[in-house]
Scaffold this active site. Sequence first.
Site, short mmCIF file in Angstrom:
data_model
loop_
_atom_site.label_atom_id
_atom_site.label_comp_id
_atom_site.label_asym_id
_atom_site.label_seq_id
_atom_site.Cartn_x
_atom_site.Cartn_y
_atom_site.Cartn_z
N SER A 97 0.84 -1.20 0.00
CA SER A 97 0.00 0.00 0.00
C SER A 97 0.88 1.25 0.00
CB SER A 97 -0.93 0.01 1.21
OG SER A 97 -1.94 -0.96 1.06
N ASN A 154 -7.06 0.53 -0.30
CA ASN A 154 -6.94 0.00 1.06
C ASN A 154 -7.83 0.84 1.97
OD1 ASN A 154 -6.25 -0.85 3.61
ND2 ASN A 154 -4.04 -0.80 3.27
N CYS A 196 -7.08 -1.02 6.62
CA CYS A 196 -5.98 -1.32 7.53
C CYS A 196 -6.43 -1.07 8.96
CB CYS A 196 -4.77 -0.45 7.20
SG CYS A 196 -3.40 -0.67 8.35
N ASN A 241 -9.62 -7.82 4.73
CA ASN A 241 -8.36 -7.38 5.30
C ASN A 241 -8.18 -8.08 6.64
OD1 ASN A 241 -5.96 -5.92 5.80
ND2 ASN A 241 -6.79 -4.10 4.79
N GLY A 292 -7.39 -14.12 2.97
CA GLY A 292 -7.44 -14.36 4.40
C GLY A 292 -7.26 -15.83 4.73
N GLY A 293 -6.02 -16.22 5.05
CA GLY A 293 -5.78 -17.58 5.52
C GLY A 293 -5.66 -18.64 4.45
#
EC number: 1.3.1.14
Length: 301
Positions: free
Chosen positions: A46, A125, A128, A188, A239-240
């Site tokens: 970012s 973004n 965050c 995120n 995510g994961g």
Amino acid sequence: MSDISTTLAGIKLVNPFMVASGILDENGYTMKELLERGAAAVVTKSIGISERDGYPTPVIVEYGDSLINAVGLSNPGIENFGEEINIAKEAKRPIIGSVFAYNAEEFTKLSVKMEEYGVDAIELNLSCPHVKGFGLEVGSDPDLVEDIVNEIKSKVKVPVFAKLSPNVSNIIEIAKAAEKADAYVLINTVKAMAIDIYSRSPVLSNLYGGLSGPAIKPVGIRYVYEVKKETGKEIIGVGGISNYKDAIEYIMAGASAVQIGTALYKYGKGIFREMEWQLRTFMDEERFEKIEEMVGVAIKR
């Protein structure tokens, strides 16, 4: 043989595996290497209007197979980032420019500059969780999100992706505010914390950070499913994701492509080639000819 390519907002990807914006894509050579080693596209770190040092160490905590990080949006500033994109573009695969700001005007300036640098799409973004004034503070305000997305869409021609936060009370409301985006990026990191029981204090210098990795995958799957079902818009799942099965879960929940970040930190840059052949084998065995046949199948049942 199954076709593992996919299309996202008109951008052709050779496979559904992208590099997530994060701590491993700080420079052009790293981005180029990740693309050459199998990633279909890479999202830059970012980038903001001006150079930012971020937080003092420690900024990363290993949490089992997951991570908690609070790097603090460290970046060289938009005026110093053009050459990194030029280097990454040598790999001849899509580059997505990630930008952060605190208002629509700055987001738009950054997005226009990224387009001038030649990126194939822009990722906003908006989420965050650990930097005051940016990210989550912006992305939790639906009116501000709407203003940002609408203003950028009126100024750039490349696709715009809105990266949304799980740390909000109503993600559907935020998604609808960003409805003019070409795709959503979900999710995120989850706001988190770790305590050193011997020093009796938080581990991270910033106290709080963003949890990523396998621990948040069920949360990401849920939000992809819900947002896809409610909006029908294209989604990039993140995510994961550590293996091909994780990626397939996200795709079946509604994602057209996925992003990988923490797994690169944990398992190295060779993960993409392995996931490619495993995905193709699964699709052959389950008689899926194209990725699009899997997108959202869990919703349809």
